[in-house]
Design a protein around this motif. Structure first.
Motif, PDB file in Angstrom:
ATOM      1  N   TYR A 127       0.806  -0.838  -0.274  1.00 43.36           N
ATOM      2  CA  TYR A 127       0.022   0.038   0.014  1.00 43.36           C
ATOM      3  C   TYR A 127       0.811   1.439   0.268  1.00 43.36           C
ATOM      4  CZ  TYR A 127      -3.654  -3.195   1.923  1.00 43.36           C
ATOM      5  OH  TYR A 127      -4.517  -4.306   2.317  1.00 43.36           O
ATOM      6  N   ASP A 128       0.393   2.230  -0.385  1.00 47.51           N
ATOM      7  CA  ASP A 128       1.151   3.452  -0.487  1.00 47.51           C
ATOM      8  C   ASP A 128       0.398   4.720  -0.115  1.00 47.51           C
ATOM      9  OD1 ASP A 128       1.905   6.134  -0.802  1.00 47.51           O
ATOM     10  OD2 ASP A 128       2.019   5.922  -3.079  1.00 47.51           O
ATOM     11  N   SER A 129       0.723   4.195   1.316  1.00 47.67           N
ATOM     12  CA  SER A 129      -0.360   4.784   2.274  1.00 47.67           C
ATOM     13  C   SER A 129       0.441   6.640   3.043  1.00 47.67           C
ATOM     14  CB  SER A 129      -0.093   4.313   3.882  1.00 47.67           C
ATOM     15  OG  SER A 129      -0.738   2.889   3.238  1.00 47.67           O
ATOM     16  N   SER A 130       1.697   7.366   2.220  1.00 44.56           N
ATOM     17  CA  SER A 130       2.306   8.294   2.461  1.00 44.56           C
ATOM     18  C   SER A 130       1.241   9.820   2.274  1.00 44.56           C
ATOM     19  CB  SER A 130       3.217   8.643   1.744  1.00 44.56           C
ATOM     20  OG  SER A 130       3.871   7.515   1.517  1.00 44.56           O
ATOM     21  N   HIS A 131       0.042   9.676   1.283  1.00 37.29           N
ATOM     22  CA  HIS A 131      -1.403  10.310   1.750  1.00 37.29           C
ATOM     23  C   HIS A 131      -2.552  10.413   1.926  1.00 37.29           C
ATOM     24  CE1 HIS A 131       1.903  13.121  -0.403  1.00 37.29           C
ATOM     25  NE2 HIS A 131       2.706  11.248  -1.060  1.00 37.29           N
ATOM     26  N   ARG A 132      -2.307  10.595   3.621  1.00 42.10           N
ATOM     27  CA  ARG A 132      -4.362  10.345   3.171  1.00 42.10           C
ATOM     28  C   ARG A 132      -4.649  12.030   3.915  1.00 42.10           C
ATOM     29  NH1 ARG A 132      -4.059   4.545   4.192  1.00 42.10           N
ATOM     30  NH2 ARG A 132      -6.065   4.516   5.302  1.00 42.10           N
ATOM     31  N   ALA A 133      -6.022  12.186   3.761  1.00 44.93           N
ATOM     32  CA  ALA A 133      -7.250  12.636   4.031  1.00 44.93           C
ATOM     33  C   ALA A 133      -6.905  12.862   6.023  1.00 44.93           C
ATOM     34  CB  ALA A 133      -8.576  12.956   2.983  1.00 44.93           C
ATOM     35  N   ALA A 134      -7.131  11.917   6.345  1.00 46.06           N
ATOM     36  CA  ALA A 134      -6.967  11.669   7.831  1.00 46.06           C
ATOM     37  C   ALA A 134      -6.174  10.834   8.572  1.00 46.06           C
ATOM     38  CB  ALA A 134      -8.710  11.220   8.355  1.00 46.06           C
ATOM     39  N   VAL A 135      -5.796  11.332   9.692  1.00 49.28           N
ATOM     40  CA  VAL A 135      -4.518  10.105  10.383  1.00 49.28           C
ATOM     41  C   VAL A 135      -5.391   9.302  10.988  1.00 49.28           C
ATOM     42  CG1 VAL A 135      -3.247  10.703  12.761  1.00 49.28           C
ATOM     43  CG2 VAL A 135      -3.784  12.174  11.057  1.00 49.28           C
ATOM     44  N   VAL A 136      -4.335   8.009  10.707  1.00 44.87           N
ATOM     45  CA  VAL A 136      -4.817   6.393  11.189  1.00 44.87           C
ATOM     46  C   VAL A 136      -3.470   5.417  11.573  1.00 44.87           C
ATOM     47  CG1 VAL A 136      -5.455   4.319   9.665  1.00 44.87           C
ATOM     48  CG2 VAL A 136      -6.723   5.929   8.896  1.00 44.87           C
ATOM     49  N   ASP A 137      -3.710   5.212  12.586  1.00 39.30           N
ATOM     50  CA  ASP A 137      -3.284   3.944  13.049  1.00 39.30           C
ATOM     51  C   ASP A 137      -4.014   3.314  13.960  1.00 39.30           C
ATOM     52  OD1 ASP A 137      -0.760   6.317  14.938  1.00 39.30           O
ATOM     53  OD2 ASP A 137      -2.797   7.353  15.303  1.00 39.30           O
ATOM     54  N   GLN A 138      -2.412   2.487  13.747  1.00 38.88           N
ATOM     55  CA  GLN A 138      -3.207   1.030  13.695  1.00 38.88           C
ATOM     56  C   GLN A 138      -2.473  -0.360  14.224  1.00 38.88           C
ATOM     57  OE1 GLN A 138      -3.483  -0.846   9.534  1.00 38.88           O
ATOM     58  NE2 GLN A 138      -1.507  -1.357   9.366  1.00 38.88           N
ATOM     59  N   GLN A 139      -2.382  -1.831  15.184  1.00 43.65           N
ATOM     60  CA  GLN A 139      -1.604  -2.498  15.429  1.00 43.65           C
ATOM     61  C   GLN A 139      -2.554  -3.500  14.960  1.00 43.65           C
ATOM     62  OE1 GLN A 139      -1.719  -2.885  19.787  1.00 43.65           O
ATOM     63  NE2 GLN A 139      -1.543  -0.211  20.086  1.00 43.65           N
ATOM     64  N   ILE A 140      -0.857  -4.594  14.610  1.00 42.92           N
ATOM     65  CA  ILE A 140      -1.225  -5.661  13.912  1.00 42.92           C
ATOM     66  C   ILE A 140      -0.766  -6.219  15.159  1.00 42.92           C
ATOM     67  CG2 ILE A 140      -0.558  -6.826  11.884  1.00 42.92           C
ATOM     68  CD1 ILE A 140      -1.167  -4.615  11.048  1.00 42.92           C
ATOM     69  N   HIS A 141      -1.989  -7.597  15.659  1.00 41.19           N
ATOM     70  CA  HIS A 141      -1.591  -8.930  16.025  1.00 41.19           C
ATOM     71  C   HIS A 141      -1.383  -9.868  15.183  1.00 41.19           C
ATOM     72  CE1 HIS A 141      -2.549 -12.050  19.478  1.00 41.19           C
ATOM     73  NE2 HIS A 141      -1.448 -11.814  20.052  1.00 41.19           N
ATOM     74  N   LEU A 142      -0.343 -10.549  15.678  1.00 40.73           N
ATOM     75  CA  LEU A 142      -0.314 -11.938  14.226  1.00 40.73           C
ATOM     76  C   LEU A 142      -0.581 -13.476  15.480  1.00 40.73           C
ATOM     77  CD1 LEU A 142       0.831 -12.065  11.662  1.00 40.73           C
ATOM     78  CD2 LEU A 142       2.948 -13.384  12.741  1.00 40.73           C
ATOM     79  N   LEU A 143      -1.360 -13.837  15.073  1.00 39.78           N
ATOM     80  CA  LEU A 143      -2.164 -14.869  15.322  1.00 39.78           C
ATOM     81  C   LEU A 143      -1.961 -16.276  14.565  1.00 39.78           C
ATOM     82  CD1 LEU A 143      -5.800 -14.273  14.200  1.00 39.78           C
ATOM     83  CD2 LEU A 143      -4.828 -14.026  17.005  1.00 39.78           C
TER      84      LEU A 143
END
Length: 201
Positions: A127-143
């Motif tokens: 993904y090219d997530s460099s330019h966004r119209a809003a700030v998004v934070d995420q966490q990845i938990h590997l199952l």
């Protein structure tokens, strides 16, 4: 809810049109912000295209929402706070076979979105997530399994039980270097504040 591809495309078409209208964006306006051609957006909004994860991520970024939001329902006061497994929307990327399932209760007002992902052996999703119209934070938990998650220029190798916190403000890539499917949970929140230079996108 194991929707067929046509059902998912139809739901996505309605949702995309609604989100674009809510933001007062024309097809050209969204195309400019998302870096996706006007013709492609038009095809998706008519349910005549099965877009890839990369295209959908660009559209979500241009709209100031998460990718999960494109498959979610609009918030409503009478929404059920419980999402049964059988009713959860699952979508498969036509380009890679990568599969994502919206876990959060549809339409229920919440600042948190949960998604379950299955990444097939040898698959890479970028993904090219460099330019966004809003700030998004995420966490990845590997199952289960192993993934190599590249954020900008830094690659993190995650194994079962590991968790990575990150902000979607630079290109990211998910790679499964093994011969078995990797499964992980993604938790996302949207700050709603414009990202730098988003208006020029």
């Amino acid at each position: 809810m194991e929707d067929t591809a046509n059902d998912i495309d139809s739901r996505l078409a309605v949702r995309l049109r609604s989100l674009r209208a809510d933001r007062g964006l024309t097809l050209d306006g969204l195309a400019e912000r998302a870096g996706v051609s006007r013709s492609m957006i038009s095809l998706v909004e008519r349910g005549q295209s099965s877009p890839t994860a990369s295209v959908l991520e660009r559209l979500a970024a241009g709209l100031g929402v998460t990718l999960a939001t494109l498959f979610a329902e609009a918030e409503r006061e009478d929404a059920d706070p419980v999402a049964r497994r059988a009713d959860q929307i699952a979508w498969t990327d036509p380009a890679t076979g990568y599969r994502r399932r919206n876990l959060s209760p549809p339409g229920f007002p919440s600042p948190i979105e949960l998604v379950e992902v299955e990444l097939p052996p040898g698959t890479r999703v970028s993904y090219d997530s460099s330019h966004r119209a809003a700030v998004v934070d995420q966490q990845i938990h590997l199952l289960d399994g192993t993934i190599e998650l590249t954020v900008g220029e830094v690659t993190h190798r995650l194994s079962t039980g590991d968790c990575l916190a990150m902000r979607l403000d630079r290109p990211t890539s998910f790679h499964n270097p093994t011969d078995r499917t990797a499964r992980y949970i993604v938790a996302l929140t949207t700050g709603g504040q414009p990202a730098l230079n988003a208006a020029k996108r």
